[in-house]
Design a protein around this motif. Sequence first.
Motif, PDB file in Angstrom:
ATOM      1  N   MET A  87       0.834  -1.196   0.000  1.00  0.00           N
ATOM      2  CA  MET A  87       0.000   0.000   0.000  1.00  0.00           C
ATOM      3  C   MET A  87       0.869   1.246   0.000  1.00  0.00           C
ATOM      4  N   GLU A  88       0.427   2.223  -0.745  1.00  0.00           N
ATOM      5  CA  GLU A  88       1.042   3.542  -0.669  1.00  0.00           C
ATOM      6  C   GLU A  88       0.213   4.369   0.309  1.00  0.00           C
ATOM      7  N   ILE A  89       0.842   4.797   1.392  1.00  0.00           N
ATOM      8  CA  ILE A  89       0.136   5.452   2.497  1.00  0.00           C
ATOM      9  C   ILE A  89       0.709   6.841   2.725  1.00  0.00           C
ATOM     10  N   ASN A  90      -0.172   7.769   2.891  1.00  0.00           N
ATOM     11  CA  ASN A  90       0.214   9.090   3.380  1.00  0.00           C
ATOM     12  C   ASN A  90      -0.135   9.133   4.860  1.00  0.00           C
ATOM     13  N   LEU A  91       0.852   8.921   5.693  1.00  0.00           N
ATOM     14  CA  LEU A  91       0.653   8.784   7.136  1.00  0.00           C
ATOM     15  C   LEU A  91       0.899  10.120   7.818  1.00  0.00           C
ATOM     16  N   ARG A  92      -0.066  10.488   8.633  1.00  0.00           N
ATOM     17  CA  ARG A  92       0.052  11.736   9.402  1.00  0.00           C
ATOM     18  C   ARG A  92      -0.133  11.429  10.877  1.00  0.00           C
ATOM     19  N   VAL A  93       0.836  11.818  11.687  1.00  0.00           N
ATOM     20  CA  VAL A  93       0.828  11.543  13.124  1.00  0.00           C
ATOM     21  C   VAL A  93       1.055  12.843  13.880  1.00  0.00           C
ATOM     22  N   LYS A  94       0.228  13.048  14.892  1.00  0.00           N
ATOM     23  CA  LYS A  94       0.371  14.225  15.767  1.00  0.00           C
ATOM     24  C   LYS A  94       0.537  13.775  17.199  1.00  0.00           C
ATOM     25  N   TRP A  95       1.414  14.433  17.899  1.00  0.00           N
ATOM     26  CA  TRP A  95       1.529  14.221  19.334  1.00  0.00           C
ATOM     27  C   TRP A  95       2.044  15.500  19.974  1.00  0.00           C
ATOM     28  N   GLN A  96       1.866  15.581  21.282  1.00  0.00           N
ATOM     29  CA  GLN A  96       2.217  16.792  22.030  1.00  0.00           C
ATOM     30  C   GLN A  96       3.295  16.454  23.050  1.00  0.00           C
ATOM     31  N   ASP A  97       4.351  17.251  23.031  1.00  0.00           N
ATOM     32  CA  ASP A  97       5.477  17.057  23.945  1.00  0.00           C
ATOM     33  C   ASP A  97       5.751  18.405  24.613  1.00  0.00           C
ATOM     34  N   VAL A  98       5.316  18.521  25.868  1.00  0.00           N
ATOM     35  CA  VAL A  98       5.423  19.802  26.565  1.00  0.00           C
ATOM     36  C   VAL A  98       6.868  20.139  26.936  1.00  0.00           C
ATOM     37  N   VAL A 147       7.768  17.841   8.879  1.00  0.00           N
ATOM     38  CA  VAL A 147       7.575  17.944  10.330  1.00  0.00           C
ATOM     39  C   VAL A 147       7.250  19.388  10.653  1.00  0.00           C
ATOM     40  N   TRP A 148       6.096  19.575  11.294  1.00  0.00           N
ATOM     41  CA  TRP A 148       5.697  20.908  11.769  1.00  0.00           C
ATOM     42  C   TRP A 148       5.613  20.870  13.288  1.00  0.00           C
ATOM     43  N   ILE A 149       6.092  21.920  13.910  1.00  0.00           N
ATOM     44  CA  ILE A 149       5.970  22.061  15.357  1.00  0.00           C
ATOM     45  C   ILE A 149       5.178  23.335  15.647  1.00  0.00           C
ATOM     46  N   TYR A 150       4.069  23.165  16.352  1.00  0.00           N
ATOM     47  CA  TYR A 150       3.156  24.271  16.651  1.00  0.00           C
ATOM     48  C   TYR A 150       3.564  24.959  17.951  1.00  0.00           C
ATOM     49  N   GLY A 151       2.928  26.083  18.184  1.00  0.00           N
ATOM     50  CA  GLY A 151       3.235  26.862  19.376  1.00  0.00           C
ATOM     51  C   GLY A 151       2.827  26.183  20.661  1.00  0.00           C
ATOM     52  N   ASP A 152       1.869  25.213  20.608  1.00  0.00           N
ATOM     53  CA  ASP A 152       1.470  24.502  21.829  1.00  0.00           C
ATOM     54  C   ASP A 152       2.256  23.217  22.019  1.00  0.00           C
ATOM     55  N   SER A 158       4.047  14.232   8.748  1.00  0.00           N
ATOM     56  CA  SER A 158       3.329  13.740   7.577  1.00  0.00           C
ATOM     57  C   SER A 158       4.352  13.174   6.594  1.00  0.00           C
ATOM     58  N   GLY A 159       4.089  11.947   6.114  1.00  0.00           N
ATOM     59  CA  GLY A 159       5.036  11.307   5.203  1.00  0.00           C
ATOM     60  C   GLY A 159       4.358  10.339   4.266  1.00  0.00           C
ATOM     61  N   ASN A 160       4.945  10.196   3.105  1.00  0.00           N
ATOM     62  CA  ASN A 160       4.454   9.247   2.105  1.00  0.00           C
ATOM     63  C   ASN A 160       5.366   8.029   2.119  1.00  0.00           C
ATOM     64  N   MET A 161       4.772   6.854   2.160  1.00  0.00           N
ATOM     65  CA  MET A 161       5.565   5.634   2.261  1.00  0.00           C
ATOM     66  C   MET A 161       4.831   4.473   1.620  1.00  0.00           C
ATOM     67  N   PHE A 162       5.602   3.449   1.276  1.00  0.00           N
ATOM     68  CA  PHE A 162       5.065   2.182   0.787  1.00  0.00           C
ATOM     69  C   PHE A 162       5.245   1.138   1.881  1.00  0.00           C
ATOM     70  N   VAL A 163       4.161   0.480   2.249  1.00  0.00           N
ATOM     71  CA  VAL A 163       4.174  -0.493   3.339  1.00  0.00           C
ATOM     72  C   VAL A 163       3.799  -1.858   2.777  1.00  0.00           C
ATOM     73  N   ARG A 164       4.558  -2.878   3.147  1.00  0.00           N
ATOM     74  CA  ARG A 164       4.297  -4.256   2.752  1.00  0.00           C
ATOM     75  C   ARG A 164       3.760  -5.027   3.955  1.00  0.00           C
ATOM     76  N   VAL A 165       2.554  -5.536   3.834  1.00  0.00           N
ATOM     77  CA  VAL A 165       1.883  -6.228   4.924  1.00  0.00           C
ATOM     78  C   VAL A 165       1.512  -7.628   4.462  1.00  0.00           C
ATOM     79  N   SER A 166       1.754  -8.622   5.309  1.00  0.00           N
ATOM     80  CA  SER A 166       1.368 -10.001   5.012  1.00  0.00           C
ATOM     81  C   SER A 166      -0.064 -10.237   5.469  1.00  0.00           C
ATOM     82  N   CYS A 167      -0.862 -10.803   4.596  1.00  0.00           N
ATOM     83  CA  CYS A 167      -2.270 -11.068   4.897  1.00  0.00           C
ATOM     84  C   CYS A 167      -2.557 -12.547   4.656  1.00  0.00           C
TER      85      CYS A 167
END
Length: 422
Positions: A87-98, A147-152, A158-167
């Motif tokens: 699969m070609e996936i556009n993966l977006r992950v957000k987390w907060q690190d104070v 990679v974006w870092i917000y004021g909070d 956000s990244g584009n990648m190809f993932v190989r998964v066994s089913c």
Amino acid sequence: MPTTATCWRPLSPPVRKRSLYLSLSDARLAVRRFSKPPVQFRLIGVCVCVCVCVYLPAPGDVRCKTVRSTAESIHARSVPLLQLVVMEINLRVKWQDVRLRIPPGLADHEYVPLNPVILKHIWVPDLYIDHSEGSYTPSVLTDIASVWIYGDATVDYSGNMFVRVSCRMNYTWFPRDHQICNIRIESYAYTLDHNVYSWVPPGLEVSDGIPSEQFLVRFEKTEPYTRVQDVYGTYPALAFRLHLTRRLSYMLLQVYLPSGLLVVVSFVSLVVPPEAIPGRMTLCITTILTMCSLLGAAMQSTPQVSYTRAIDVWLLSCLTFVSVVLFEFGLIIKMMEMGKKEEATKKQHKVKNVSQVRPFHNPGPPPPEDTGGGYFVRAQWVDRVALVLLPILFLVFNFAYWWWFLAGSQNAMPDLAKNSPL
């Protein structure tokens, strides 16, 4: 986005390893790297935009198409039950690190774009895809990621990648099988006491109209919060399903129709007179050899499994009908030979009887000539019965097979309307 959960366990103060300062226009951002997740760390969510490029067992060819600049390829692997889904996936992950030190004057809704290499110097979630055989990120000059870092103190990757998964696949109803591939994104090291995963709207987004010549492709997003339980604890996870329904048209034209026509051609040999042994035998042998070649080619180009599939029932039944026609003609030839032997024996007895007739004796009218007795009659009767019975049996088999095949494969498919497929 979920709020801060009350299940966070207080952790010991993280140990500062190093500081990295990057010059960003007029601002200066300091980032610290820690060996443990932040005390108030919370994963805001994962947004996955999926364009699928699937290669699964299909009859032996490789096909590529462009789907929004995404190549789609289908290829058969040698593993019978575990197949590779790419699969070609556009993966977006957000987390907060104070713990991140943000430049002064940067509002909460404002962000600073950074080079993705910054991820090597800060804490990142340990996301991985279950049963994944690997992944890679395409690149031109640099990796396709941001990679974006917000004021909070929110980090947005956000990244584009190809993932190989066994089913795991089940080919009982091949070539009208329905495959379900469960794809799960989860944490490897941190339990629910430290991380909480949730979908960021729209969650799972799929390109409109993903075409496939051999599969009907659908996606289904599972419940928002999925948990993985093992002996070490409960881990957060997000999951979605890939549904692949094979289209019947390809195998119908490549296997079903040719094999059915070969059976019909073998029935044509029944109308050839039994006396024309070379022509009728040639037709029978040609059809059975062609049927064996088609069977071998179909077996090599379809998934190789140890159980019986729907296509195996059809091919073996067609081979049986063609073989029965050949066996029937062999029986006819044997009966005709026995009839000829019987006729020769009777002629010899007749000659002996004539030589023993007394002189001046009137034998009367000669008896009717017997040409083989009952063997020729039985051979003609068997041939007429086979000419009527075998086509009728083949029609009955067709009705029974297609009713069983279509009804069984339809019942094996899940009701995607109830599961809200995407």
